[in-house]
Scaffold this active site. Structure first.
Site, PDB file in Angstrom:
ATOM      1  N   ARG A 186       0.880  -1.184   0.000  1.00 46.75           N
ATOM      2  CA  ARG A 186       0.000   0.000   0.000  1.00 46.75           C
ATOM      3  C   ARG A 186       0.904   1.216   0.000  1.00 46.75           C
ATOM      4  O   ARG A 186       1.709   1.416   0.920  1.00 46.75           O
ATOM      5  CB  ARG A 186      -0.897   0.004   1.235  1.00 46.75           C
ATOM      6  CG  ARG A 186      -1.547   1.351   1.475  1.00 46.75           C
ATOM      7  CD  ARG A 186      -2.637   1.315   2.506  1.00 46.75           C
ATOM      8  NE  ARG A 186      -3.816   0.659   1.983  1.00 46.75           N
ATOM      9  CZ  ARG A 186      -5.036   0.760   2.529  1.00 46.75           C
ATOM     10  NH1 ARG A 186      -5.220   1.483   3.611  1.00 46.75           N
ATOM     11  NH2 ARG A 186      -6.057   0.141   1.996  1.00 46.75           N
ATOM     12  N   HIS A 225      -7.430   0.734  -6.288  1.00 44.91           N
ATOM     13  CA  HIS A 225      -7.602  -0.102  -5.088  1.00 44.91           C
ATOM     14  C   HIS A 225      -8.259  -1.423  -5.523  1.00 44.91           C
ATOM     15  O   HIS A 225      -9.407  -1.694  -5.186  1.00 44.91           O
ATOM     16  CB  HIS A 225      -8.481   0.654  -4.079  1.00 44.91           C
ATOM     17  CG  HIS A 225      -8.430   0.119  -2.690  1.00 44.91           C
ATOM     18  ND1 HIS A 225      -7.651  -0.963  -2.326  1.00 44.91           N
ATOM     19  CD2 HIS A 225      -9.073   0.510  -1.546  1.00 44.91           C
ATOM     20  CE1 HIS A 225      -7.809  -1.197  -1.033  1.00 44.91           C
ATOM     21  NE2 HIS A 225      -8.667  -0.324  -0.541  1.00 44.91           N
ATOM     22  N   GLN A 243     -10.113  -3.887  -3.076  1.00 46.91           N
ATOM     23  CA  GLN A 243     -11.404  -3.385  -2.608  1.00 46.91           C
ATOM     24  C   GLN A 243     -12.486  -3.618  -3.667  1.00 46.91           C
ATOM     25  O   GLN A 243     -13.606  -4.016  -3.347  1.00 46.91           O
ATOM     26  CB  GLN A 243     -11.291  -1.885  -2.294  1.00 46.91           C
ATOM     27  CG  GLN A 243     -12.580  -1.268  -1.810  1.00 46.91           C
ATOM     28  CD  GLN A 243     -12.984  -1.741  -0.419  1.00 46.91           C
ATOM     29  OE1 GLN A 243     -12.193  -1.652   0.502  1.00 46.91           O
ATOM     30  NE2 GLN A 243     -14.196  -2.234  -0.266  1.00 46.91           N
ATOM     31  N   ASP A 266     -17.090   7.422  -1.535  1.00 48.77           N
ATOM     32  CA  ASP A 266     -15.829   7.303  -0.786  1.00 48.77           C
ATOM     33  C   ASP A 266     -15.519   8.692  -0.245  1.00 48.77           C
ATOM     34  O   ASP A 266     -16.147   9.688  -0.647  1.00 48.77           O
ATOM     35  CB  ASP A 266     -14.724   6.796  -1.733  1.00 48.77           C
ATOM     36  CG  ASP A 266     -13.391   6.560  -1.037  1.00 48.77           C
ATOM     37  OD1 ASP A 266     -13.383   6.400   0.203  1.00 48.77           O
ATOM     38  OD2 ASP A 266     -12.344   6.548  -1.727  1.00 48.77           O
ATOM     39  N   CYS A 272     -16.237   1.808   0.907  1.00 45.00           N
ATOM     40  CA  CYS A 272     -15.048   1.007   1.235  1.00 45.00           C
ATOM     41  C   CYS A 272     -14.608   1.198   2.684  1.00 45.00           C
ATOM     42  O   CYS A 272     -13.915   0.357   3.226  1.00 45.00           O
ATOM     43  CB  CYS A 272     -13.914   1.338   0.274  1.00 45.00           C
ATOM     44  SG  CYS A 272     -13.310   3.035   0.399  1.00 45.00           S
ATOM     45  N   ARG A 322     -13.672  -8.322   1.940  1.00 49.04           N
ATOM     46  CA  ARG A 322     -12.242  -8.062   1.695  1.00 49.04           C
ATOM     47  C   ARG A 322     -11.438  -9.318   2.007  1.00 49.04           C
ATOM     48  O   ARG A 322     -10.511  -9.682   1.281  1.00 49.04           O
ATOM     49  CB  ARG A 322     -11.731  -6.906   2.575  1.00 49.04           C
ATOM     50  CG  ARG A 322     -12.286  -5.530   2.238  1.00 49.04           C
ATOM     51  CD  ARG A 322     -11.812  -5.040   0.884  1.00 49.04           C
ATOM     52  NE  ARG A 322     -10.358  -5.019   0.765  1.00 49.04           N
ATOM     53  CZ  ARG A 322      -9.564  -4.039   1.228  1.00 49.04           C
ATOM     54  NH1 ARG A 322     -10.087  -2.996   1.831  1.00 49.04           N
ATOM     55  NH2 ARG A 322      -8.254  -4.081   1.064  1.00 49.04           N
TER      56      ARG A 322
END
Ligand code: CP
Ligand code: NVA
Length: 303
Positions: free
Chosen positions: A102, A129, A132, A220, A260, A288
């Site tokens: 990440r 991402h 996700q 988001d 998310c 996830r």
């Protein structure tokens, strides 16, 4: 060698395979059926940004698969003091069977894959991402029974989530409408990709227009990790882009909501809508774990 660097790299068939394996692993976990496909394997988890879900789901996922996760905070690594990614990649390839990273720049993830000799999994960059989005697609399929033909609406910033959802939705034969203010559009690479899908993709300014007839409504945060300094400016730019009950009234009556997380109630989503759709949002968070286990198995084994 198999990597997961971005949704753009996955074919429709590969996404289907990952989602099917994720469903199987979820079933097996719920029924206490062991699935130690990663026995004896190690996965390094490099974090240059904060995380709750990604870290814990990767660590638990590796444990359930019989492997060893190793948490590596970039602040405590030499990469955090300037050791080149080329060298980090070559060293870690001698110890580990795979790396999840990440970080900020997508190029750092691509470089790890280029210079290393083990599978690399993108655990979020400023660009995308993918882990996700695989969990989101898994959740939407659970709720709706299928992905093809469903309409997704994403309201808010043209960030890593919007970029990856556009690609994931279109690859899975969904349609997607996004609403964002001027200056906060998705990445040009993603817009170029979406051009090939005709009216299955739509970008508008007006949130209501995007949400009309939607089966899935997604949002988001307005300021992503690394953009904290712009938070006030962004709050002004995104005024009117909150998913609230009034906006949800334009979606289909059985529309689900995805986020998310972490969520900022009262900014991108109202507290009422968040709580009314908490079941779907926390199923998404749970998925996830299952989706990533499928990704790890696909990247690190021949399965
Ligand atoms: N959604 C997500 O990636 O959460 P974390 O930042 O907590 O990992
Ligand atoms: N867009 C958010 C997603 C967090 C999971 C960020 O990058 O901070």
């Amino acid at each position: 060698m198999k990597h997961l660097l971005k949704m753009l790299d996955l074919s429709h068939e590969e996404i289907c395979e990952i989602l099917n394996l994720a469903d199987q692993l979820k079933y097996e976990q719920k029924h206490n059926i062991e699935h130690k496909y990663l026995k004896g394997k190690t996965l390094g988890l490099i974090f240059e940004k904060a995380s709750t879900r990604t870290r814990v789901s990767f660590e638990v996922g590796m444990y359930q698969l019989g492997g060893l996760p190793i948490f590596l905070s970039a602040n405590d690594m030499q990469i955090g003091r300037g050791e080149p990614v080329q060298d980090t990649a070559r060293v870690l390839s001698r110890y580990l069977d795979g790396i999840m990273i990440r970080t900020f720049k997508q190029s750092e993830v691509e470089d790890l894959a280029k210079y290393g000799s083990i599978p690399i999994i993108n655990g979020l960059t400023d660009f995308c991402h993918p882990c996700q989005i695989l969990a989101d697609l898994m959740t939407i399929r659970e709720y709706k029974g299928k992905l093809a033909g469903q309409k997704m609406a994403f309201i808010g910033d043209g960030n890593n989530m919007m970029n990856s959802l556009i690609v994931g939705a279109l690859k899975m034969e969904m349609s997607i409408s996004v609403a964002c203010p001027e200056g906060y559009e998705p990445d040009p690479l993603v817009l170029e990709f979406a051009k090939g899908f005709g009216d299955k993709f739509e970008m508008v300014r007006e949130p209501k227009k995007a949400v009309v007839g939607a089966d899935v409504v997604i949002t988001d945060v307005w300021a992503s990790m690394g953009q904290e300094g712009e938070a006030e400016k962004r709050k002004k730019a995104f005024a009117g882009y909150c998913i609230d009950e009034e906006l949800m009234s334009y979606a289909k009556p059985d529309a689900i909501v995805q986020h998310c997380l972490p969520a900022h109630r009262g900014e991108e989503i109202s507290a009422d809508v968040f709580e009314a759709h908490a079941a779907e949002i926390f199923d998404e968070a749970e998925n996830r774990l299952h989706a990533q286990k499928a990704v790890i198995v696909k990247c690190l084994t021949d399965k």
